[in-house]
Every structure is written in structure tokens, then in C-alpha cells.
Design a protein around this motif. Sequence first.
Motif, short mmCIF file in Angstrom:
data_model
loop_
_atom_site.label_atom_id
_atom_site.label_comp_id
_atom_site.label_asym_id
_atom_site.label_seq_id
_atom_site.Cartn_x
_atom_site.Cartn_y
_atom_site.Cartn_z
N ASP A 177 0.83 -1.22 0.00
CA ASP A 177 0.00 0.00 0.00
C ASP A 177 0.86 1.26 0.00
OD1 ASP A 177 -2.33 -1.48 -0.06
OD2 ASP A 177 -2.52 -1.52 2.12
N VAL A 178 2.00 1.22 0.69
CA VAL A 178 2.91 2.37 0.72
C VAL A 178 3.44 2.66 -0.68
CG1 VAL A 178 5.10 3.22 1.65
CG2 VAL A 178 3.56 1.91 3.12
N LYS A 221 7.91 -4.89 -9.09
CA LYS A 221 9.30 -4.51 -9.35
C LYS A 221 9.81 -3.53 -8.30
CE LYS A 221 9.54 -5.13 -14.34
NZ LYS A 221 9.72 -4.49 -15.63
N LEU A 222 8.98 -2.54 -7.96
CA LEU A 222 9.37 -1.55 -6.96
C LEU A 222 9.58 -2.21 -5.59
CD1 LEU A 222 7.00 1.34 -8.03
CD2 LEU A 222 9.49 1.32 -8.24
N LEU A 223 8.69 -3.15 -5.24
CA LEU A 223 8.84 -3.85 -3.97
C LEU A 223 10.13 -4.67 -3.97
CD1 LEU A 223 5.19 -5.02 -3.34
CD2 LEU A 223 6.52 -3.54 -1.84
N GLY A 224 10.44 -5.31 -5.09
CA GLY A 224 11.67 -6.08 -5.20
C GLY A 224 12.91 -5.21 -5.02
N GLU A 225 12.88 -4.04 -5.61
CA GLU A 225 14.01 -3.11 -5.49
C GLU A 225 14.18 -2.66 -4.04
OE1 GLU A 225 13.19 0.01 -8.27
OE2 GLU A 225 13.42 -1.33 -10.00
N LYS A 226 13.04 -2.36 -3.37
CA LYS A 226 13.10 -1.94 -1.97
C LYS A 226 13.66 -3.07 -1.10
CE LYS A 226 9.69 1.68 -1.38
NZ LYS A 226 9.22 2.34 -0.20
N TRP A 227 13.23 -4.30 -1.38
CA TRP A 227 13.69 -5.45 -0.60
C TRP A 227 15.20 -5.63 -0.75
CZ3 TRP A 227 12.49 -8.47 3.28
CH2 TRP A 227 13.11 -9.70 3.43
#
Length: 91
Positions: free
Chosen positions: A35-36, A51-57
Motif C-alpha cells: 500500500d505504501v 518490481k518496486l517492492l523487489g528493489e526496496k527489498w
Amino acid sequence: MSTAEKKKVTRKKRDPDAPKRSLSAYMFFANENRDVVRSENPGVSFGQVGKLLGEKWKALTSEEKTPYEAKAEADKKRYEKEKAEYAKKQA
């Protein structure tokens, strides 16, 4: 082999009483932060969110990943316990 010649593979139906698999540390992170990411990037597609979540992880340090890894370990123990109980019922 053309598409017309391929045989249709039918999968075995999943038992609704079977325990759900445990989640990985990444999945706990993704569920918490999805959600963020959506609010920071309105209008992005489902794939882009992933993809964005993967990059953050990948950008997290091992200390930042620790709480998610602890949740994953606890969920793994839950799954193993439920799986053992389910196997006893099936036997």
C-alpha cells in the motif's frame, strides 16, 4: 508439436482442509509495504508495484530484514505443525 496436438494437463484438486504454505520473509515485507508503494506511485501497474517492492527489498540491510525473517520462521513452524496434524488425519 503444434498447439492442437498438446494434451491438456489436469492438475490435482487442492484439498481445502490442507494447511496453507508458509510465507517467505519477502512476502511479509511485500504485504506490509504494498500500500505504501501504491500511494507513493499512483497509477503504476500491478507488475510495476512488484518490481518496486523487489528493489526496496534488495536495498534493505540484513538488520532491516530481520523482523521479516523472524515472521517467516514463525510461519514456517506453524506450517510444519499444521502439516503434521493434517498428515495424521489423512492416515
